[in-house]
Design a protein around this motif. Structure first.
Motif, short mmCIF file in Angstrom:
data_model
loop_
_atom_site.label_atom_id
_atom_site.label_comp_id
_atom_site.label_asym_id
_atom_site.label_seq_id
_atom_site.Cartn_x
_atom_site.Cartn_y
_atom_site.Cartn_z
N ASN A 199 0.84 -1.21 0.00
CA ASN A 199 0.00 0.00 0.00
C ASN A 199 0.87 1.25 0.00
N ARG B 197 2.02 1.77 -3.44
CA ARG B 197 0.94 2.08 -4.40
C ARG B 197 0.34 3.46 -4.16
N TYR B 198 0.31 3.89 -2.89
CA TYR B 198 -0.33 5.19 -2.62
C TYR B 198 0.70 6.29 -2.40
N ASP C 278 4.85 6.10 4.91
CA ASP C 278 5.18 6.60 3.56
C ASP C 278 4.93 8.10 3.53
N ARG D 254 -12.81 1.51 0.00
CA ARG D 254 -11.72 2.24 -0.65
C ARG D 254 -12.02 3.73 -0.51
N SER E 229 -8.48 -3.86 -4.42
CA SER E 229 -9.64 -4.68 -4.12
C SER E 229 -10.37 -4.21 -2.88
N GLY E 230 -9.70 -3.39 -2.06
CA GLY E 230 -10.31 -2.95 -0.80
C GLY E 230 -10.25 -4.05 0.25
N LEU F 224 -6.27 -4.07 3.82
CA LEU F 224 -6.26 -3.65 5.23
C LEU F 224 -7.23 -4.48 6.07
P1 ADP Z 1 -6.83 -1.45 -1.68
O1 ADP Z 1 -5.47 -0.84 -1.50
O2 ADP Z 1 -6.79 -2.71 -2.44
O3 ADP Z 1 -7.82 -0.49 -2.20
P2 ADP Z 1 -6.78 -1.70 1.18
O4 ADP Z 1 -7.68 -2.37 2.12
O5 ADP Z 1 -5.34 -2.13 1.22
O6 ADP Z 1 -7.40 -1.88 -0.26
O7 ADP Z 1 -6.85 -0.18 1.46
C1 ADP Z 1 -8.06 0.47 1.62
C2 ADP Z 1 -7.97 1.92 1.25
O8 ADP Z 1 -7.16 2.60 2.18
C3 ADP Z 1 -7.32 2.15 -0.07
O9 ADP Z 1 -8.24 2.12 -1.13
C4 ADP Z 1 -6.69 3.49 0.10
O10 ADP Z 1 -7.59 4.50 -0.26
C5 ADP Z 1 -6.40 3.59 1.55
N1 ADP Z 1 -4.99 3.35 1.88
C6 ADP Z 1 -4.42 2.19 2.33
N2 ADP Z 1 -3.09 2.35 2.56
C7 ADP Z 1 -2.79 3.64 2.22
C8 ADP Z 1 -1.58 4.40 2.24
N3 ADP Z 1 -0.43 3.90 2.63
N4 ADP Z 1 -1.67 5.69 1.83
C9 ADP Z 1 -2.84 6.23 1.44
N5 ADP Z 1 -4.02 5.56 1.41
C10 ADP Z 1 -4.00 4.26 1.80
#
Ligand code: ADP
Length: 599
Positions: free
Chosen positions: A461, A464-465, A489, A508, A520-521, A524
């Protein structure tokens, strides 16, 4: 919102309608209670009449018509004296025979002074005879039934002529007639001026027609102290509690002569005490309260009940609404999940296929290019593996089949392995990772695989974010007896309002800094489940545009290892580069990995 209006509007209409019907009911209750009280008074009157009639039958009924017809004056006088003696409540007892059908009429009076007989010739000069006849006529007049269509007794008195009333009074079966008169029969005698008269008709022996009447007067003391209380006792038999209404009797001067109880608030209904005590009135009301107060308290009670019922209804509707909304959101999230996952699966698969085909056909210009293609295939297949693992894991979690094999494990080792396996991917994406691992950490009871997956999800994550600032910090330290794994991050960050929700399945973030990262949401939600299965805690500190810090806290097996220096956990502080003093870091490729003395 429209759903809320659709629910609230009928509820408000219901409330208004209920309020209005309650207000209407309050008025009706008042009238009904008043009617009830009126009927109680009528029942009371009936009981008094019955008792007086019984007294008349017992006393005057003993006068034998044969004695009258055969003019056995001594026997009649004896009977009248006996009545006075056996019934001290009787002031006076008398017989008046005056019928045009008879040759000889007479009257006999038994008074405290003795027996007095008056023959027909002296009737005109005898005021007591005149008074007795007058009073009897009045009693007959009062006892007559009202003309149909005319309501009051006074109407009847106006319209009936005396003869008709007399004949009405002579109806066989009529037990007694009553009159309460102001004037005394004997002005000089020691008889109460305001007397109650009871009369019974004297009929011929053959029962064909009336030839006169017998009568007696009752002492008002007897009425106050015996007749009324006894009738009241019968009326209240069985009821006898504090809520029973109070009846009081007032004389011609509005003085209370009798009351069935104390504390009467006011007379709700007042009626003349017809026929027995027509100069007097009776009133009925409640002890210490009024009909208005009763109706009002009833109204308030009903209103309260309706209020409670409607509140429960609204609460139920709100709960149902919330459940529906949640369900709708979940359905929506599932739909998005399906489209996201299809996309997530398609992209790496098409890349793998494309580069594998290129390699297979030998269309690579040089070994470096081939190397690059292998790397892409490797990266994309890892991505696929991670996604599929998450989905499989999630379905296991949902079905309650996810099992963990706990063993005392070095958490730092697990984290380092995850980072090493991800090293190339990070370097290629241009990320710089800084790792800080506290030495001599106590082991924790964990499922190695599951924990590695949780850390991997957080690191993934973080990559990716992240936007421009491609910097990731990972640390493992001891905090208050727990082992804290932090992944920070400097990416897009998460608005505060979303901090709780991002751990929900399929959720998400769609507000704040919008990102176009597919997902996929589930990541976490899986992290949370795994950490909680380890009796641990996962937290997030984040702000939009300022990056995020996720922390996994795991209970350690022993906590004798030295604690790391406490540090601020504020999101801002979390974003600065962090290197623990106790840990040594060594650069590995594009990112740095801690050199833990254990490893
Ligand atoms: P996914 O990443 O597959 O959408 P997650 O359950 O891992 O599902 O994350 C849920 C949501 O939390 C993400 O869609 C994102 O918006 C937010 N998120 C998770 N980790 C981060 C991060 N490190 N920085 C910013 N937003 C995050």
């Amino acid at each position: 919102m429209s759903l809320l209006i659709a629910v609230l509007l009928p509820v408000i209409i219901l409330l208004v309608a209920q309020y209005r019907s309650l207000a209407g009911l309050e008025g009706k209750t008042r009238a009904a209670v008043q009617e009830n009280l009126r009927q109680t008074l009528q029942s009371f009157t009936c009981l008094v009449v019955k008792k007086a009639e019984a007294l008349a039958t017992e006393t005057l009924g003993g006068i034998d018509p044969a004695d009258v017809e055969e003019e056995r004056f001594d026997r009649i006088a004896d009977r009248l004296s006996a009545i006075r003696q056996s019934h001290p409540e009787a002031d006076l007892a008398f017989v008046v025979i005056h019928c045009s059908c008879r040759k000889k009429n007479f009257a006999i009076f038994a008074t405290p002074e003795g027996i007095r007989r008056i023959d027909h010739d002296h009737f005109k000069q005898a005021p007591e005879v005149q008074s007795a006849i007058e009073t009897y006529n009045n009693a007959a007049l009062l006892s007559a039934a009202p003309v149909p269509g005319r309501k009051t007794l006074f109407d009847a008195i106006e319209t009936y002529d005396k003869a008709a009333l007399l004949s009405a009074a002579a109806v066989p079966g009529r037990k007694a007639l009553f009159e309460q008169s102001h004037c005394s029969i004997f002005p000089g005698a020691k008889i109460e001026p305001s007397s109650v008269f009871i009369f019974t008709p004297v009929n011929k022996v053959d029962g064909e027609g009336q030839i006169g009447f017998a009568g007696m007067t009752l002492k008002s003391r007897y009425i106050r102290e015996q007749l009324l209380p006894q009738a009241m006792g019968e009326l209240l038999r069985g009821a006898g509690d504090d809520s029973a209404p109070v009846i009081s009797v007032l004389d011609e001067n509005d003085r209370e002569v009798y009351s069935s109880g104390s504390g009467l608030a006011r007379h709700e209904v007042r009626l003349p005490f017809i026929p027995v005590l027509r100069q007097w009135k009776m009133g009925i009301g409640y002890r210490n309260t009024t009909i208005e107060a009763l109706a009002r308290s009833q109204f308030r009670q009903n209103l309260l009940l309706i209020g409670v019922a409607i509140s429960l209804l609204i609460a139920g509707l709100i709960l149902a609404l919330r459940a529906t909304t949640r369900e709708m959101k979940l359905v929506e999230a599932k739909t998005t999940f399906v489209s996201n996952v299809s996309h997530e699966l398609k992209t790496p698969l098409s890349l793998i296929r494309l580069f594998a085909e290129t390699l297979e056909l030998g269309r690579v210009r040089n070994p470096e290019e081939a190397q690059e293609y292998f790397r892409i295939i490797n990266r994309e297949s890892r991505r696929l593996t991670r996604l599929i693992n998450n989905i499989l894991d999630f379905s296991k979690i949902e079905a309650g089949r996810r099992q963990y094999q706990f063993a005392e494990t070095d958490v730092a080792e697990v984290v380092t392995e995850v980072l090493q396996s991800y090293e190339r991917q990070m370097t290629n994406a241009g990320f710089e990772a800084q790792t800080s691992i506290q030495p001599d950490l106590p082991p924790a009871l964990i499922d190695r695989e599951a924990m590695a997956q949780a850390v991997l999800n957080l690191v993934d994550n973080a990559i990716r974010y992240s936007d421009q600032a491609k910097r990731i910090e990972v640390s493992v330290r001891l905090r208050g007896g727990d082992i804290a794994i932090e992944v920070a991050d400097q990416g897009v960050g998460i608005p505060k309002a979303e901090h709780q929700r991002i751990f929900e399945k399929f959720y998400r973030v769609s507000t704040g800094l919008v990102h176009d990262t597919k997902g996929s949401g589930l990541g976490l939600a899986i992290v949370k489940h795994i950490v909680e299965a380890h009796h641990g805690l996962v937290t997030v500190e984040s702000a939009p545009g300022k990056g995020s810090r996720f922390t996994i806290l795991l209970p350690s097996v022993r906590s004798e290892a030295p604690e790391a220096a406490p540090e601020s956990l504020s999101p801002d502080a979390a974003l600065g580069a962090h290197t623990s003093g106790a840990a040594s870091t060594a650069s590995m490729g594009g990112y740095s990995v801690a050199e833990n003395p254990h490893h």
